[in-house]
Design a protein around this motif. Sequence first.
Motif, PDB file in Angstrom:
ATOM      1  N   UNK A  34       0.852  -1.184   0.000  1.00 32.26           N
ATOM      2  CA  UNK A  34       0.000   0.000   0.000  1.00 32.26           C
ATOM      3  C   UNK A  34       0.889   1.236   0.000  1.00 32.26           C
ATOM      4  N   UNK A  35       0.534   2.202  -0.815  1.00 31.61           N
ATOM      5  CA  UNK A  35       1.409   3.364  -0.972  1.00 31.61           C
ATOM      6  C   UNK A  35       0.612   4.635  -1.187  1.00 31.61           C
ATOM      7  N   UNK A  36       1.294   5.747  -0.947  1.00 29.91           N
ATOM      8  CA  UNK A  36       0.790   7.072  -1.271  1.00 29.91           C
ATOM      9  C   UNK A  36       1.693   7.687  -2.337  1.00 29.91           C
ATOM     10  N   UNK A  37       1.035   8.364  -3.261  1.00 28.69           N
ATOM     11  CA  UNK A  37       1.726   9.060  -4.349  1.00 28.69           C
ATOM     12  C   UNK A  37       1.202  10.495  -4.402  1.00 28.69           C
ATOM     13  N   UNK A  38       1.928  11.312  -5.131  1.00 29.98           N
ATOM     14  CA  UNK A  38       1.402  12.638  -5.423  1.00 29.98           C
ATOM     15  C   UNK A  38       1.888  13.080  -6.793  1.00 29.98           C
ATOM     16  N   UNK A  39       1.149  14.022  -7.365  1.00 33.90           N
ATOM     17  CA  UNK A  39       1.543  14.579  -8.655  1.00 33.90           C
ATOM     18  C   UNK A  39       1.164  16.050  -8.692  1.00 33.90           C
ATOM     19  N   UNK A  40       2.189  16.874  -8.789  1.00 31.38           N
ATOM     20  CA  UNK A  40       1.977  18.308  -8.937  1.00 31.38           C
ATOM     21  C   UNK A  40       1.813  18.635 -10.419  1.00 31.38           C
ATOM     22  N   UNK A  41       1.215  19.780 -10.692  1.00 34.67           N
ATOM     23  CA  UNK A  41       1.003  20.203 -12.074  1.00 34.67           C
ATOM     24  C   UNK A  41       2.331  20.270 -12.817  1.00 34.67           C
ATOM     25  N   UNK A  42       2.356  19.686 -13.994  1.00 35.95           N
ATOM     26  CA  UNK A  42       3.536  19.675 -14.866  1.00 35.95           C
ATOM     27  C   UNK A  42       4.698  18.863 -14.297  1.00 35.95           C
ATOM     28  N   UNK A  43       4.420  18.012 -13.326  1.00 35.62           N
ATOM     29  CA  UNK A  43       5.443  17.130 -12.768  1.00 35.62           C
ATOM     30  C   UNK A  43       5.003  15.672 -12.912  1.00 35.62           C
ATOM     31  N   UNK A  44       5.967  14.789 -12.818  1.00 37.65           N
ATOM     32  CA  UNK A  44       5.649  13.372 -12.873  1.00 37.65           C
ATOM     33  C   UNK A  44       5.135  12.897 -11.510  1.00 37.65           C
ATOM     34  N   UNK A  45       4.535  11.741 -11.556  1.00 31.58           N
ATOM     35  CA  UNK A  45       4.016  11.115 -10.349  1.00 31.58           C
ATOM     36  C   UNK A  45       5.188  10.762  -9.423  1.00 31.58           C
ATOM     37  N   UNK A  46       5.044  11.072  -8.136  1.00 33.21           N
ATOM     38  CA  UNK A  46       6.071  10.757  -7.150  1.00 33.21           C
ATOM     39  C   UNK A  46       5.507   9.775  -6.121  1.00 33.21           C
ATOM     40  N   UNK A  47       6.297   8.795  -5.802  1.00 31.59           N
ATOM     41  CA  UNK A  47       5.909   7.844  -4.763  1.00 31.59           C
ATOM     42  C   UNK A  47       6.402   8.394  -3.432  1.00 31.59           C
ATOM     43  N   UNK A 100       3.275   0.383  -8.183  1.00 35.28           N
ATOM     44  CA  UNK A 100       4.504   0.494  -8.950  1.00 35.28           C
ATOM     45  C   UNK A 100       5.042   1.909  -8.935  1.00 35.28           C
ATOM     46  N   UNK A 101       5.543   2.340 -10.106  1.00 35.98           N
ATOM     47  CA  UNK A 101       6.142   3.672 -10.243  1.00 35.98           C
ATOM     48  C   UNK A 101       5.669   4.315 -11.557  1.00 35.98           C
ATOM     49  N   UNK A 102       4.417   4.694 -11.617  1.00 40.28           N
ATOM     50  CA  UNK A 102       3.924   5.296 -12.859  1.00 40.28           C
ATOM     51  C   UNK A 102       4.446   6.710 -13.049  1.00 40.28           C
ATOM     52  N   UNK A 103       4.492   7.137 -14.281  1.00 38.69           N
ATOM     53  CA  UNK A 103       4.893   8.522 -14.576  1.00 38.69           C
ATOM     54  C   UNK A 103       3.725   9.468 -14.382  1.00 38.69           C
TER      55      UNK A 103
END
Length: 123
Positions: A34-47, A100-103
């Motif tokens: 189980x994980x948390x990710x975030x994605x800021x505008x114009x940035x890639x997805x971060x784990x 995983x590690x999506x973009x």
Amino acid sequence: DVKLTQSGGGSVQAGGSLRLSCAVSGFNVVDLEMAWFRQATAHECEKIAHIHVLRVQYYRHFEDGRFSIFRDKGKNTLDLQMDHLTPNDTAAYYCAANGGFPRDCSAPDNGHWGQGTLVTVSS
């Protein structure tokens, strides 16, 4: 059916705290990564962090102690406590199982994902 339903988030001033929650149905949170990710505008997805079995890992840029991941077996939930927030933490936040590690967090290739929730930190 597998479903991850997020709650929490919203707007906060810099220096404040927020807690995000992810309610899971269809499987037990202790059985998958189980994980948390975030994605800021114009940035890639971060784990941000993951928890699997008894191991917790915080990823690069999230090791400063401001983010804490919690798993509740009884409630079948995954939480993310965020403290000392800055405007740079403004992003859409997602919970996921085996993500995983999506973009792009909004278009992942693997796993089961929550709907995403927006966190806005003002200065």
